[in-house]
Design a protein around this motif. Structure first.
Motif, PDB file in Angstrom:
ATOM      1  N   LYS A  92       0.836  -1.210   0.000  1.00 50.76           N
ATOM      2  CA  LYS A  92       0.000   0.000   0.000  1.00 50.76           C
ATOM      3  C   LYS A  92       0.865   1.251   0.000  1.00 50.76           C
ATOM      4  O   LYS A  92       0.583   2.237  -0.696  1.00 50.76           O
ATOM      5  N   LEU A  93       1.944   1.222   0.778  1.00 55.79           N
ATOM      6  CA  LEU A  93       2.859   2.357   0.841  1.00 55.79           C
ATOM      7  C   LEU A  93       3.541   2.566  -0.511  1.00 55.79           C
ATOM      8  O   LEU A  93       3.711   3.705  -0.960  1.00 55.79           O
ATOM      9  N   ALA A  94       3.910   1.479  -1.160  1.00 54.57           N
ATOM     10  CA  ALA A  94       4.548   1.570  -2.475  1.00 54.57           C
ATOM     11  C   ALA A  94       3.600   2.207  -3.495  1.00 54.57           C
ATOM     12  O   ALA A  94       4.001   3.088  -4.277  1.00 54.57           O
ATOM     13  N   GLU A  95       2.347   1.770  -3.491  1.00 48.24           N
ATOM     14  CA  GLU A  95       1.365   2.352  -4.415  1.00 48.24           C
ATOM     15  C   GLU A  95       1.176   3.853  -4.141  1.00 48.24           C
ATOM     16  O   GLU A  95       1.132   4.666  -5.066  1.00 48.24           O
ATOM     17  N   LYS A  96       1.105   4.184  -2.860  1.00 49.69           N
ATOM     18  CA  LYS A  96       0.853   5.574  -2.469  1.00 49.69           C
ATOM     19  C   LYS A  96       1.992   6.493  -2.876  1.00 49.69           C
ATOM     20  O   LYS A  96       1.758   7.660  -3.246  1.00 49.69           O
ATOM     21  N   THR A  97       3.232   5.979  -2.837  1.00 54.93           N
ATOM     22  CA  THR A  97       4.400   6.835  -3.118  1.00 54.93           C
ATOM     23  C   THR A  97       4.830   6.808  -4.581  1.00 54.93           C
ATOM     24  O   THR A  97       5.825   7.426  -4.942  1.00 54.93           O
ATOM     25  N   GLY A  98       4.094   6.070  -5.422  1.00 45.66           N
ATOM     26  CA  GLY A  98       4.364   6.123  -6.851  1.00 45.66           C
ATOM     27  C   GLY A  98       5.234   5.021  -7.416  1.00 45.66           C
ATOM     28  O   GLY A  98       5.640   5.076  -8.579  1.00 45.66           O
ATOM     29  N   VAL A  99       5.509   3.996  -6.623  1.00 52.25           N
ATOM     30  CA  VAL A  99       6.229   2.833  -7.159  1.00 52.25           C
ATOM     31  C   VAL A  99       5.351   2.177  -8.211  1.00 52.25           C
ATOM     32  O   VAL A  99       4.135   2.035  -8.022  1.00 52.25           O
ATOM     33  N   ARG A 100       5.966   1.750  -9.313  1.00 53.11           N
ATOM     34  CA  ARG A 100       5.173   1.159 -10.387  1.00 53.11           C
ATOM     35  C   ARG A 100       5.440  -0.331 -10.590  1.00 53.11           C
ATOM     36  O   ARG A 100       4.588  -1.061 -11.076  1.00 53.11           O
ATOM     37  N   ARG A 101       6.631  -0.757 -10.230  1.00 52.03           N
ATOM     38  CA  ARG A 101       7.023  -2.125 -10.584  1.00 52.03           C
ATOM     39  C   ARG A 101       7.764  -2.776  -9.412  1.00 52.03           C
ATOM     40  O   ARG A 101       8.609  -2.133  -8.786  1.00 52.03           O
ATOM     41  N   VAL A 102       7.440  -4.044  -9.109  1.00 55.51           N
ATOM     42  CA  VAL A 102       8.117  -4.736  -8.006  1.00 55.51           C
ATOM     43  C   VAL A 102       8.452  -6.174  -8.395  1.00 55.51           C
ATOM     44  O   VAL A 102       7.751  -6.798  -9.204  1.00 55.51           O
ATOM     45  N   THR A 103       9.527  -6.663  -7.807  1.00 52.24           N
ATOM     46  CA  THR A 103       9.810  -8.095  -7.824  1.00 52.24           C
ATOM     47  C   THR A 103       9.764  -8.575  -6.382  1.00 52.24           C
ATOM     48  O   THR A 103      10.167  -7.850  -5.462  1.00 52.24           O
ATOM     49  N   VAL A 104       9.276  -9.791  -6.192  1.00 52.29           N
ATOM     50  CA  VAL A 104       9.163 -10.370  -4.856  1.00 52.29           C
ATOM     51  C   VAL A 104       9.849 -11.729  -4.857  1.00 52.29           C
ATOM     52  O   VAL A 104       9.470 -12.630  -5.613  1.00 52.29           O
ATOM     53  N   LEU A 105      10.870 -11.877  -4.025  1.00 55.32           N
ATOM     54  CA  LEU A 105      11.566 -13.150  -3.882  1.00 55.32           C
ATOM     55  C   LEU A 105      10.970 -13.890  -2.703  1.00 55.32           C
ATOM     56  O   LEU A 105      11.059 -13.446  -1.565  1.00 55.32           O
ATOM     57  N   TRP A 106      10.352 -15.033  -2.968  1.00 58.60           N
ATOM     58  CA  TRP A 106       9.623 -15.747  -1.920  1.00 58.60           C
ATOM     59  C   TRP A 106      10.566 -16.481  -0.971  1.00 58.60           C
ATOM     60  O   TRP A 106      11.752 -16.617  -1.203  1.00 58.60           O
ATOM     61  N   ASN A 107       9.986 -16.978   0.135  1.00 56.71           N
ATOM     62  CA  ASN A 107      10.761 -17.706   1.136  1.00 56.71           C
ATOM     63  C   ASN A 107      10.418 -19.191   1.164  1.00 56.71           C
ATOM     64  O   ASN A 107      10.694 -19.890   2.130  1.00 56.71           O
ATOM     65  N   GLY A 108       9.796 -19.675   0.100  1.00 62.43           N
ATOM     66  CA  GLY A 108       9.482 -21.099   0.017  1.00 62.43           C
ATOM     67  C   GLY A 108       8.003 -21.408   0.008  1.00 62.43           C
ATOM     68  O   GLY A 108       7.601 -22.534  -0.274  1.00 62.43           O
ATOM     69  N   GLU A 109       7.186 -20.430   0.324  1.00 66.54           N
ATOM     70  CA  GLU A 109       5.742 -20.618   0.268  1.00 66.54           C
ATOM     71  C   GLU A 109       5.067 -19.271   0.070  1.00 66.54           C
ATOM     72  O   GLU A 109       5.606 -18.233   0.459  1.00 66.54           O
ATOM     73  N   LYS A 110       3.899 -19.295  -0.539  1.00 62.67           N
ATOM     74  CA  LYS A 110       3.177 -18.059  -0.801  1.00 62.67           C
ATOM     75  C   LYS A 110       2.704 -17.458   0.513  1.00 62.67           C
ATOM     76  O   LYS A 110       2.172 -18.133   1.380  1.00 62.67           O
ATOM     77  N   GLY A 111       2.917 -16.143   0.657  1.00 66.95           N
ATOM     78  CA  GLY A 111       2.557 -15.467   1.896  1.00 66.95           C
ATOM     79  C   GLY A 111       1.938 -14.110   1.648  1.00 66.95           C
ATOM     80  O   GLY A 111       1.473 -13.797   0.549  1.00 66.95           O
ATOM     81  N   PRO A 112       1.961 -13.245   2.677  1.00 70.82           N
ATOM     82  CA  PRO A 112       1.303 -11.937   2.597  1.00 70.82           C
ATOM     83  C   PRO A 112       1.816 -11.036   1.480  1.00 70.82           C
ATOM     84  O   PRO A 112       1.030 -10.309   0.862  1.00 70.82           O
ATOM     85  N   PHE A 113       3.123 -11.070   1.202  1.00 70.65           N
ATOM     86  CA  PHE A 113       3.656 -10.225   0.145  1.00 70.65           C
ATOM     87  C   PHE A 113       3.068 -10.607  -1.207  1.00 70.65           C
ATOM     88  O   PHE A 113       2.620  -9.755  -1.982  1.00 70.65           O
ATOM     89  N   GLU A 114       3.096 -11.895  -1.502  1.00 66.08           N
ATOM     90  CA  GLU A 114       2.612 -12.356  -2.797  1.00 66.08           C
ATOM     91  C   GLU A 114       1.126 -12.031  -2.983  1.00 66.08           C
ATOM     92  O   GLU A 114       0.700 -11.557  -4.041  1.00 66.08           O
ATOM     93  N   SER A 115       0.353 -12.289  -1.939  1.00 60.78           N
ATOM     94  CA  SER A 115      -1.080 -11.994  -2.025  1.00 60.78           C
ATOM     95  C   SER A 115      -1.334 -10.506  -2.198  1.00 60.78           C
ATOM     96  O   SER A 115      -2.207 -10.093  -2.965  1.00 60.78           O
ATOM     97  N   ALA A 116      -0.538  -9.696  -1.502  1.00 66.01           N
ATOM     98  CA  ALA A 116      -0.722  -8.244  -1.572  1.00 66.01           C
ATOM     99  C   ALA A 116      -0.382  -7.696  -2.953  1.00 66.01           C
ATOM    100  O   ALA A 116      -1.110  -6.847  -3.486  1.00 66.01           O
TER     101      ALA A 116
END
Length: 281
Positions: A92-116
């Motif tokens: 939410k903070l990233a969207e609010k501040t104008g970030v447009r693109r992200v990569t997410v490196l997982w820790n072995g299972e889908k979690g809050p970051f991936e869902s968000a």
């Protein structure tokens, strides 16, 4: 990144095993890189990288780090390998501040970051790696001092990936337009058991290394000494004792995304022999 060129890409976990490679690959592409770390004074990153203090487990510390940021590389674990629960707040903070693109490196299972990120307006790419080649560093002390490797998972095959190849894929996803909404599973070019890896290390350093199968409690104790939390220990052990079939499947994703053939474990060992050889030998 089209009109975003010249803005900053923020790399979280920039001083970690993978993060340093993400930083290096972005620099090679001529990008402006800002490195997020809990301890900037110990960052030891290349000249030209802007190092800032921040902690993904405390989103309130990220405000200034996100100024003029167009892309961001995220990790999903915090201190002591603990899974982060702050993904939704950070996205939410990233969207609010104008970030447009992200990569997410997982820790072995889908979690809050991936869902968000999947529920966000961001152009996201998820990076899944079942095992880093650098995990072999945990055997360094016993190889140097005793000429052996103790491990619970001797016969369990996994297709490990070189951290630099993860960095290449992350850099491509953050700077190119064809990776949004993709989930990339990343492997090296071969599936290897622990015994296979021990044989490769032995060959490269020119020293016979014995393999000794440890008990589950011995494995747990080794991970505790590394600072791993009990919940994470349970997850890692259960996963390795019963890995999903996809964990040992070799995929061509790295080459398809980057045009670069993935590095072999032998290449990784040759570049990292210092971990396994006594300085006085």
């Amino acid at each position: 990144m089209g009109g975003w060129k010249g803005m900053t890409i923020l790399v979280a976990g920039a001083t970690g095993t993978v993060g340093r490679h993400v930083v290096d690959q972005l620099i090679r592409k001529g990008e402006k890189v800002r490195a997020l770390t809990r301890n900037p004074l110990k960052a030891n990153l290349p000249a030209g990288v802007e190092v800032v203090s921040g902690d993904l487990s405390e989103p309130g510390t990220l405000g200034s780090a996100l100024v003029d940021v167009s892309g961001m590389h995220l990790i999903t674990t915090g201190a002591e390998y603990t899974p982060l629960q702050t993904g939704p707040e950070i996205i939410k903070l990233a969207e609010k501040t104008g970030v447009r693109r992200v990569t997410v490196l997982w820790n072995g299972e889908k979690g809050p970051f991936e869902s968000a990120v999947e529920a966000s307006s961001l152009e996201w790419t998820q990076l899944q790696a079942f095992e880093f080649m650098a995990n072999a560093r945990k055997w360094a002390n016993s190889i140097r001092s005793e000429g052996l490797v103790r491990d619970l998972f001797g016969g369990s095959p996994i297709a490990p990936v070189h951290e630099a190849d993860i960095g290449r894929v992350a850099a491509a996803a953050l700077t190119e337009d064809s990776h949004a909404g993709k989930i990339y599973t990343l492997t090296g070019p071969e599936s290897l058991s622990v015994k296979d890896k021990v044989g490769i290390i032995s060959k490269v350093i020119g020293r016979e290394i014995r393999f000794v199968e440890s008990s589950e409690e011995e494995e747990r104790e080794q991970m505790r000494k590394m600072g791993v939390e009990e919940d994470a220990i349970d997850y890692v052990i259960n996963w390795h004792l019963n890995p999903p079939p996809s964990a040992h499947k070799v995929l061509s994703t790295v080459e398809e995304v980057t045009g670069h053939k993935p590095s072999t474990f032998e290449e990784w060992v040759k570049a990292n022999t210092g971990y396994f050889i006594n300085s006085n030998s």
